[in-house]
Design a protein around this motif. Structure first.
Motif, mmCIF file in Angstrom:
data_model
loop_
_atom_site.group_PDB
_atom_site.id
_atom_site.type_symbol
_atom_site.label_atom_id
_atom_site.label_comp_id
_atom_site.label_asym_id
_atom_site.label_seq_id
_atom_site.Cartn_x
_atom_site.Cartn_y
_atom_site.Cartn_z
ATOM 1 N N TYR A 292 -11.338 -0.745 7.073
ATOM 2 C CA TYR A 292 -10.444 0.026 6.218
ATOM 3 C C TYR A 292 -9.403 -0.873 5.552
ATOM 4 C CZ TYR A 292 -12.125 4.421 8.262
ATOM 5 O OH TYR A 292 -12.904 5.486 8.661
ATOM 6 N N THR A 293 -8.845 -0.364 4.438
ATOM 7 C CA THR A 293 -7.666 -0.985 3.846
ATOM 8 C C THR A 293 -6.500 -0.886 4.825
ATOM 9 O OG1 THR A 293 -8.395 -0.313 1.641
ATOM 10 C CG2 THR A 293 -6.086 -0.923 1.878
ATOM 11 N N TYR A 294 -5.694 -1.942 4.908
ATOM 12 C CA TYR A 294 -4.531 -1.888 5.792
ATOM 13 C C TYR A 294 -3.586 -0.751 5.366
ATOM 14 C CZ TYR A 294 -5.772 -6.390 7.846
ATOM 15 O OH TYR A 294 -6.417 -7.405 8.497
ATOM 16 N N PRO A 295 -2.999 -0.019 6.312
ATOM 17 C CA PRO A 295 -2.139 1.125 5.962
ATOM 18 C C PRO A 295 -0.820 0.670 5.332
ATOM 19 C CG PRO A 295 -2.047 0.708 8.317
ATOM 20 C CD PRO A 295 -3.110 -0.206 7.775
ATOM 21 N N ARG A 296 -0.047 1.660 4.870
ATOM 22 C CA ARG A 296 1.278 1.365 4.310
ATOM 23 C C ARG A 296 2.111 0.608 5.342
ATOM 24 N NH1 ARG A 296 3.319 6.220 4.039
ATOM 25 N NH2 ARG A 296 2.403 6.759 2.020
ATOM 26 N N ARG A 297 2.827 -0.417 4.884
ATOM 27 C CA ARG A 297 3.612 -1.223 5.804
ATOM 28 C C ARG A 297 4.762 -1.895 5.058
ATOM 29 N NH1 ARG A 297 -0.998 -3.053 4.060
ATOM 30 N NH2 ARG A 297 -1.373 -5.256 3.587
ATOM 31 N N LEU A 298 5.747 -2.295 5.816
ATOM 32 C CA LEU A 298 6.939 -2.966 5.289
ATOM 33 C C LEU A 298 6.905 -4.413 5.743
ATOM 34 C CD1 LEU A 298 9.707 -2.639 3.825
ATOM 35 C CD2 LEU A 298 10.687 -2.177 6.093
ATOM 36 N N ASN B 211 0.834 -1.209 0.000
ATOM 37 C CA ASN B 211 0.000 0.000 0.000
ATOM 38 C C ASN B 211 0.869 1.259 0.000
ATOM 39 O OD1 ASN B 211 -2.168 1.738 0.045
ATOM 40 N ND2 ASN B 211 -2.828 1.223 2.121
ATOM 41 N N VAL B 212 1.662 1.393 -1.053
ATOM 42 C CA VAL B 212 2.603 2.508 -1.166
ATOM 43 C C VAL B 212 1.891 3.852 -1.046
ATOM 44 C CG1 VAL B 212 4.211 3.661 -2.734
ATOM 45 C CG2 VAL B 212 4.223 1.164 -2.546
ATOM 46 N N PHE B 213 0.697 3.986 -1.630
ATOM 47 C CA PHE B 213 -0.041 5.251 -1.595
ATOM 48 C C PHE B 213 -0.714 5.510 -0.248
ATOM 49 C CE2 PHE B 213 -0.729 4.226 -6.312
ATOM 50 C CZ PHE B 213 0.462 4.854 -6.665
ATOM 51 N N ASN B 214 -0.655 4.506 0.646
ATOM 52 C CA ASN B 214 -1.320 4.611 1.954
ATOM 53 C C ASN B 214 -2.812 4.908 1.802
ATOM 54 O OD1 ASN B 214 -1.046 4.316 4.751
ATOM 55 N ND2 ASN B 214 -0.888 6.515 5.075
ATOM 56 N N ASP B 215 -3.430 4.235 0.845
ATOM 57 C CA ASP B 215 -4.864 4.405 0.582
ATOM 58 C C ASP B 215 -5.664 3.977 1.810
ATOM 59 O OD1 ASP B 215 -7.618 3.520 -0.413
ATOM 60 O OD2 ASP B 215 -6.795 4.404 -2.243
#
Length: 221
Positions: A207-213, A182-186
């Motif tokens: 919600y969509t899961y946030p940006r993460r590594l 989720n690079v865009f942190n949608d």
């Protein structure tokens, strides 16, 4: 809108039709779609697969009050009251007119591989509902057809990855995969809490899961 009072509480219906309270109707589900795809095999150090889809799903749903299409109803009261089926027969709650997806991989120096996954999809339709007091008690009833005029937000997602495979002996391999999801942190949401019960305020849910590594390690032989 004409609501149907019941002197005796409606009975749960099973099978292929909602029963005598909704005469002449059977549960149906129709799906129409057109796909345009492009695929390049992994040659010359890169590969790509993409698809563009248009689709429409509609029908007379067994559980018209739920936010998920195609749900079985033997474990729920949804659909047992004839008023649940008001305006039934429109779009399904899983309808997404446009979906575009791309997947690709590129070979890099030092035996590295880079990957990318992109996904765009329209939001699903929803409609207003309300709790109404009738002879059989309070009943949730739809206030409008499912036309697609009201939809959840669109979802745009990009995942990137970097991978390297190490040889450990003749047959053993160790793979290390680094991913940014989720690079865009949608922050798209997929449901409403209370599912639009008028006149309550709509509360986003799921919600969509946030940006993460993410780091993945695998062993093969």
């Amino acid at each position: 809108m004409i609501l149907q009072n019941q002197i005796v509480e409606p009975t749960a219906r099973k099978g292929n039709a909602p029963g005598a309270e909704v005469p002449g109707r059977e549960y149906t589900q129709e799906y129409e779609a057109a796909f345009l795809t492009f695929e390049k095999r992994h040659t010359g150090g890169w590969s790509l697969y993409s698809s563009l889809a248009w689709s429409e799903t509609k029908g007379f749903q067994a559980r018209p009050l739920t936010q998920s299409q195609g749900q079985t109803y033997f474990h729920s009261d949804d659909g047992k009251d004839p008023n649940h089926h008001l305006f039934n027969g429109g779009l399904g709650s899983a309808d997404r007119p446009w979906v575009f997806r791309v997947q690709g991989m590129v070979d890099l120096p030092w035996q590295l591989k880079a990957t990318a996954n992109f996904n765009y999809q329209d939001g699903r339709p929803w409609r207003h509902q309300a709790r109404v007091g009738l002879n059989q008690g309070f009943v949730t009833v739809p206030l409008e057809p499912m036309t697609g005029d009201r939809r959840y937000p669109t979802n745009t997602n990009l995942d990137l990855g970097l991978m390297r495979r190490f040889l450990l002996g003749d047959r053993l391999g160790l793979s290390v995969d680094l991913q940014v999801l989720n690079v865009f942190n949608d922050d798209t949401h997929y449901f409403w809490g209370g599912y639009g019960l008028y006149p309550l305020e709509l509360t986003p849910s799921h919600y969509t899961y946030p940006r993460r590594l993410a780091v993945r390690v695998g062993v093969d032989w």
